[in-house]
Design a protein around this motif. Structure first.
Motif, PDB file in Angstrom:
ATOM      1  N   VAL A 123      -6.107  10.167   0.658  1.00 36.82           N
ATOM      2  CA  VAL A 123      -4.766   9.717   0.281  1.00 36.82           C
ATOM      3  C   VAL A 123      -4.849   9.016  -1.071  1.00 36.82           C
ATOM      4  O   VAL A 123      -5.338   7.893  -1.175  1.00 36.82           O
ATOM      5  CB  VAL A 123      -4.180   8.772   1.340  1.00 36.82           C
ATOM      6  CG1 VAL A 123      -2.714   8.469   1.013  1.00 36.82           C
ATOM      7  CG2 VAL A 123      -4.290   9.383   2.731  1.00 36.82           C
TER       8      VAL A 123
ATOM      9  N   THR B  98       2.150  11.745  -0.580  1.00 38.23           N
ATOM     10  CA  THR B  98       3.059  11.438   0.519  1.00 38.23           C
ATOM     11  C   THR B  98       2.423  11.848   1.837  1.00 38.23           C
ATOM     12  O   THR B  98       1.707  12.853   1.914  1.00 38.23           O
ATOM     13  CB  THR B  98       4.414  12.150   0.350  1.00 38.23           C
ATOM     14  OG1 THR B  98       4.188  13.562   0.126  1.00 38.23           O
ATOM     15  CG2 THR B  98       5.188  11.590  -0.821  1.00 38.23           C
TER      16      THR B  98
ATOM     17  N   ARG C  69      -3.073   7.789  -4.870  1.00 36.69           N
ATOM     18  CA  ARG C  69      -1.821   7.191  -5.326  1.00 36.69           C
ATOM     19  C   ARG C  69      -0.823   8.282  -5.714  1.00 36.69           C
ATOM     20  O   ARG C  69      -1.162   9.221  -6.428  1.00 36.69           O
ATOM     21  CB  ARG C  69      -2.073   6.273  -6.514  1.00 36.69           C
ATOM     22  CG  ARG C  69      -0.835   5.538  -7.001  1.00 36.69           C
ATOM     23  CD  ARG C  69      -1.132   4.636  -8.169  1.00 36.69           C
ATOM     24  NE  ARG C  69      -2.108   3.600  -7.829  1.00 36.69           N
ATOM     25  CZ  ARG C  69      -2.480   2.642  -8.665  1.00 36.69           C
ATOM     26  NH1 ARG C  69      -1.973   2.597  -9.880  1.00 36.69           N
ATOM     27  NH2 ARG C  69      -3.364   1.741  -8.299  1.00 36.69           N
TER      28      ARG C  69
ATOM     29  N   LYS D  51       0.815  -1.210   0.000  1.00 32.35           N
ATOM     30  CA  LYS D  51       0.000   0.000   0.000  1.00 32.35           C
ATOM     31  C   LYS D  51       0.855   1.269   0.000  1.00 32.35           C
ATOM     32  O   LYS D  51       0.560   2.231  -0.710  1.00 32.35           O
ATOM     33  CB  LYS D  51      -0.926   0.016   1.219  1.00 32.35           C
ATOM     34  CG  LYS D  51      -1.875   1.195   1.244  1.00 32.35           C
ATOM     35  CD  LYS D  51      -2.726   1.231   2.505  1.00 32.35           C
ATOM     36  CE  LYS D  51      -3.797   0.188   2.467  1.00 32.35           C
ATOM     37  NZ  LYS D  51      -4.751   0.345   3.607  1.00 32.35           N
ATOM     38  N   TYR D  52       1.936   1.283   0.797  1.00 32.17           N
ATOM     39  CA  TYR D  52       2.800   2.456   0.901  1.00 32.17           C
ATOM     40  C   TYR D  52       4.258   2.040   0.756  1.00 32.17           C
ATOM     41  O   TYR D  52       4.644   0.921   1.113  1.00 32.17           O
ATOM     42  CB  TYR D  52       2.635   3.160   2.261  1.00 32.17           C
ATOM     43  CG  TYR D  52       1.289   3.810   2.473  1.00 32.17           C
ATOM     44  CD1 TYR D  52       1.067   5.133   2.093  1.00 32.17           C
ATOM     45  CD2 TYR D  52       0.245   3.109   3.066  1.00 32.17           C
ATOM     46  CE1 TYR D  52      -0.161   5.733   2.305  1.00 32.17           C
ATOM     47  CE2 TYR D  52      -0.986   3.697   3.272  1.00 32.17           C
ATOM     48  CZ  TYR D  52      -1.186   5.013   2.888  1.00 32.17           C
ATOM     49  OH  TYR D  52      -2.412   5.600   3.089  1.00 32.17           O
ATOM     50  N   ARG D  53       5.057   2.971   0.266  1.00 32.56           N
ATOM     51  CA  ARG D  53       6.511   2.801   0.196  1.00 32.56           C
ATOM     52  C   ARG D  53       7.158   3.784   1.158  1.00 32.56           C
ATOM     53  O   ARG D  53       6.771   4.958   1.225  1.00 32.56           O
ATOM     54  CB  ARG D  53       7.014   3.074  -1.226  1.00 32.56           C
ATOM     55  CG  ARG D  53       8.523   2.943  -1.402  1.00 32.56           C
ATOM     56  CD  ARG D  53       8.942   3.348  -2.796  1.00 32.56           C
ATOM     57  NE  ARG D  53       8.758   4.768  -3.036  1.00 32.56           N
ATOM     58  CZ  ARG D  53       9.666   5.706  -2.712  1.00 32.56           C
ATOM     59  NH1 ARG D  53      10.799   5.351  -2.138  1.00 32.56           N
ATOM     60  NH2 ARG D  53       9.428   6.967  -2.986  1.00 32.56           N
TER      61      ARG D  53
ATOM     62  N   GLU E  41      -7.382   8.036   5.378  1.00 30.60           N
ATOM     63  CA  GLU E  41      -7.878   7.019   4.452  1.00 30.60           C
ATOM     64  C   GLU E  41      -9.405   6.948   4.490  1.00 30.60           C
ATOM     65  O   GLU E  41     -10.058   6.771   3.453  1.00 30.60           O
ATOM     66  CB  GLU E  41      -7.282   5.660   4.801  1.00 30.60           C
ATOM     67  CG  GLU E  41      -5.807   5.530   4.465  1.00 30.60           C
ATOM     68  CD  GLU E  41      -5.298   4.114   4.595  1.00 30.60           C
ATOM     69  OE1 GLU E  41      -4.182   3.839   4.132  1.00 30.60           O
ATOM     70  OE2 GLU E  41      -6.028   3.268   5.160  1.00 30.60           O
TER      71      GLU E  41
ATOM     72  N   TRP F 109       5.742   8.429   4.037  1.00 31.73           N
ATOM     73  CA  TRP F 109       5.255   7.321   3.227  1.00 31.73           C
ATOM     74  C   TRP F 109       4.711   7.832   1.896  1.00 31.73           C
ATOM     75  O   TRP F 109       4.091   8.889   1.854  1.00 31.73           O
ATOM     76  CB  TRP F 109       4.128   6.572   3.936  1.00 31.73           C
ATOM     77  CG  TRP F 109       4.485   5.984   5.261  1.00 31.73           C
ATOM     78  CD1 TRP F 109       4.254   6.529   6.490  1.00 31.73           C
ATOM     79  CD2 TRP F 109       5.147   4.732   5.498  1.00 31.73           C
ATOM     80  NE1 TRP F 109       4.714   5.701   7.476  1.00 31.73           N
ATOM     81  CE2 TRP F 109       5.269   4.585   6.896  1.00 31.73           C
ATOM     82  CE3 TRP F 109       5.634   3.734   4.662  1.00 31.73           C
ATOM     83  CZ2 TRP F 109       5.865   3.473   7.479  1.00 31.73           C
ATOM     84  CZ3 TRP F 109       6.222   2.625   5.236  1.00 31.73           C
ATOM     85  CH2 TRP F 109       6.340   2.491   6.632  1.00 31.73           C
ATOM     86  N   GLU F 110       4.926   7.084   0.844  1.00 31.13           N
ATOM     87  CA  GLU F 110       4.335   7.382  -0.463  1.00 31.13           C
ATOM     88  C   GLU F 110       3.304   6.315  -0.806  1.00 31.13           C
ATOM     89  O   GLU F 110       3.598   5.115  -0.763  1.00 31.13           O
ATOM     90  CB  GLU F 110       5.405   7.422  -1.553  1.00 31.13           C
ATOM     91  CG  GLU F 110       4.827   7.736  -2.934  1.00 31.13           C
ATOM     92  CD  GLU F 110       5.845   7.595  -4.043  1.00 31.13           C
ATOM     93  OE1 GLU F 110       5.465   7.744  -5.220  1.00 31.13           O
ATOM     94  OE2 GLU F 110       7.028   7.318  -3.741  1.00 31.13           O
ATOM     95  N   ARG F 111       2.092   6.754  -1.131  1.00 32.34           N
ATOM     96  CA  ARG F 111       1.035   5.810  -1.495  1.00 32.34           C
ATOM     97  C   ARG F 111       1.329   5.248  -2.887  1.00 32.34           C
ATOM     98  O   ARG F 111       1.483   6.011  -3.847  1.00 32.34           O
ATOM     99  CB  ARG F 111      -0.322   6.511  -1.488  1.00 32.34           C
ATOM    100  CG  ARG F 111      -1.524   5.607  -1.774  1.00 32.34           C
ATOM    101  CD  ARG F 111      -1.801   4.654  -0.621  1.00 32.34           C
ATOM    102  NE  ARG F 111      -2.942   3.790  -0.896  1.00 32.34           N
ATOM    103  CZ  ARG F 111      -4.154   3.962  -0.379  1.00 32.34           C
ATOM    104  NH1 ARG F 111      -4.379   4.985   0.447  1.00 32.34           N
ATOM    105  NH2 ARG F 111      -5.135   3.139  -0.649  1.00 32.34           N
TER     106      ARG F 111
END
Length: 481
Positions: free
Chosen positions: A432, A437, A434, A273-275, A427, A454-456
């Motif tokens: 949030v 951040t 794609r 989901k996130y990076r 959320e 976090w990046e979506r």
């Protein structure tokens, strides 16, 4: 196949392949020597071995350089544990351990904090008199951890046997066996599980937990595929029944809550989901004033409580300036870095010339515009006045502070878990998207300031995942906060 057996077989297979490659290169070298070929041919097997080794290392590094958040969950306690403000204040009066001055003080703090009517206390503190024994704290820990983890494993489809690392952070309660051991025993986790129990770090511990999990995942890319980070505060042991007003704040702010997050090194794999885009940690522990800004101690009657020291606001401001400079270097776009550098030069020039007044933010030292680096913000949930002060100091507007304000209104302060409740709020609102951040900022005892960005990377625009906000998100934001 059991995950421990699978990892052992994979490690054995990699070892056999490496040995076979080495033997093949040695055989090639020996062949060149026996056939008395040109000396330059000796370089080919060596070069092939070095190139293969480099490719393997790069492949492993490429697979492990990105940490992905598979998913996270936040506990919604049962309604029977709800403690409305009026009921809480009446509870303070009935239990008999507080004098009138203490009750009046807590009343003023709670009414000014922006807390709503739907927060939760553990069952032990609903009793008259409250019970804060060790067994009560263990019961609270189980009631927090197990529902949150059950939900996490069900949502992700990852079984407990696949978890190679477990990090549990709880600031005020550190039993034996540890909280991590309680979880590992309940879910029959792997024998080679790498477990960590963090305590005494306050609201910043959640970021520390993610950092510990990240380092384990990177250090053991073949053996550890998934790591779980559990964040909670055991309110039972944080309860203060004395009369020192400096120690009564935890009774006013802290409430029941728990979060669980599943991390993996497969940052680009489907289902992530996130990076993790950035992780920054800054501490001022070596400074004596900072170290004594928040600590547990006994009062004059021998009752243990947590005290906020004198000048804690000033120490937090100084720590944040150092932290934000370091964080800004990694997450701000170049145009904002250039604008900030020019602002620093102008500010320095004004101070040399003796002209101009102090800037509103940073006591004369400008700060970058962090809205250029992140679309969403999760701030320490320390009550409405502190959230507003911090948000305005960062140059944020009411919409950027909304997640923190509404989370405190609905759930109170759950220490490190509050940042995840705020992300769940964003959320649930469908904000949030794609590519967006999210910046999570935690400030804890020590002092320490820690940030996650976090990046979506997955999900549909406008998609809503309600989580703990399922029955109330339509009521927020509320205006009375």
């Amino acid at each position: 196949m059991d995950f421990a057996h699978r990892d052992h077989l994979l490690a054995t297979l990699h070892g056999l392949l490496a040995t076979a490659t080495l033997l093949l290169c040695l055989a090639a070298e020996l062949t060149v020597f026996v056939l008395r070929r040109h000396a330059a041919l000796y370089l080919f097997p060596v070069a092939a071995m070095l190139l293969l080794s480099r490719l393997i290392r790069r492949r492993r590094a490429g697979a492990a350089e990105e940490i992905g958040l598979v998913d996270f969950t936040c506990l919604k306690p049962p309604r029977r544990l709800r403690i409305p403000v009026a009921g809480l204040l009446e509870h303070f009066r009935l239990i008999g351990c507080f004098d009138a001055g203490s009750v009046d003080f807590m009343t003023k703090v709670i009414e000014a904090s922006g807390m709503g009517e739907e927060t939760y206390f553990p069952a032990s503190l609903h009793r008259i008199p409250p019970s804060a024994a060790h067994a009560d704290a263990i019961d609270e820990a189980r009631a927090l951890f197990f529902p949150a983890l059950d939900d996490l494993f069900a949502r992700t489809g990852v079984p407990p046997s696949a978890v190679g690392a477990l990090v549990v952070n709880c600031s005020g309660f550190c039993p034996s066996p540890s909280l991590a051991a309680i979880i590992a025993a309940r879910y029959r986790m792997r024998e080679d599980l790498k477990s960590f129990n963090l305590s005494g770090m306050g609201c910043a511990a959640g970021v520390v937990g993610v950092d510990v999990a990240r380092r384990v995942l990177l250090a053991h890319p073949d053996a550890v595929e998934y790591a779980v980070v559990v964040s909670a505060e055991i309110v039972t042991v944080g309860w203060y029944s004395g009369r020192d007003q400096g120690k009564l704040l935890l009774n006013c702010y802290f409430r029941t809550g728990c979060s669980a997050a599943l991390l993996t090194t497969r940052g680009g794999a489907p289902g992530i989901k996130y990076r993790l885009a950035s992780l920054t940690r800054t501490n001022a522990i070596a400074n004596d004033r900072s170290y004594r800004s928040g600590y547990r101690e006994e009062d004059e009657e021998g009752i243990t409580g947590f005290t906020l020291g004198q000048g804690v606001g000033r120490m937090v401001s100084e720590l944040l300036r150092a932290h934000l400079v370091t964080l800004g270097l990694s997450i701000l776009p170049w145009r904002e870095k250039l604008r900030y550098a020019l602002a620093l030069l102008r500010s320095s020039s004004r101070r040399r010339d003796g002209g101009g007044s102090k800037l509103a933010r940073g006591g004369g030292v400008p700060l970058p515009d962090f809205r250029a680096a992140a679309e969403h913000f999760c701030l320490p949930s320390s009550g409405r006045p502190m959230i507003w002060r911090l948000g305005q100091g960062l140059g944020l507007g009411e919409r950027e502070m909304e997640a923190a304000l509404m989370t405190f209104h609905r759930f109170g302060n759950q220490s490190a878990a509050s940042l995840w409740y705020q992300l769940a709020y964003l959320e649930a609102k469908g904000r949030v998207r794609r590519g967006d951040t999210v910046w999570q900022l935690g400030i804890g005892s020590g002092l320490k300031a820690n940030s996650l960005v976090w990046e979506r990377v997955a999900g549909n625009d406008g998609e809503r995942e309600l989580g703990p906000w399922a029955d109330c998100i339509h009521k927020y934001p509320v205006t009375e906060t």
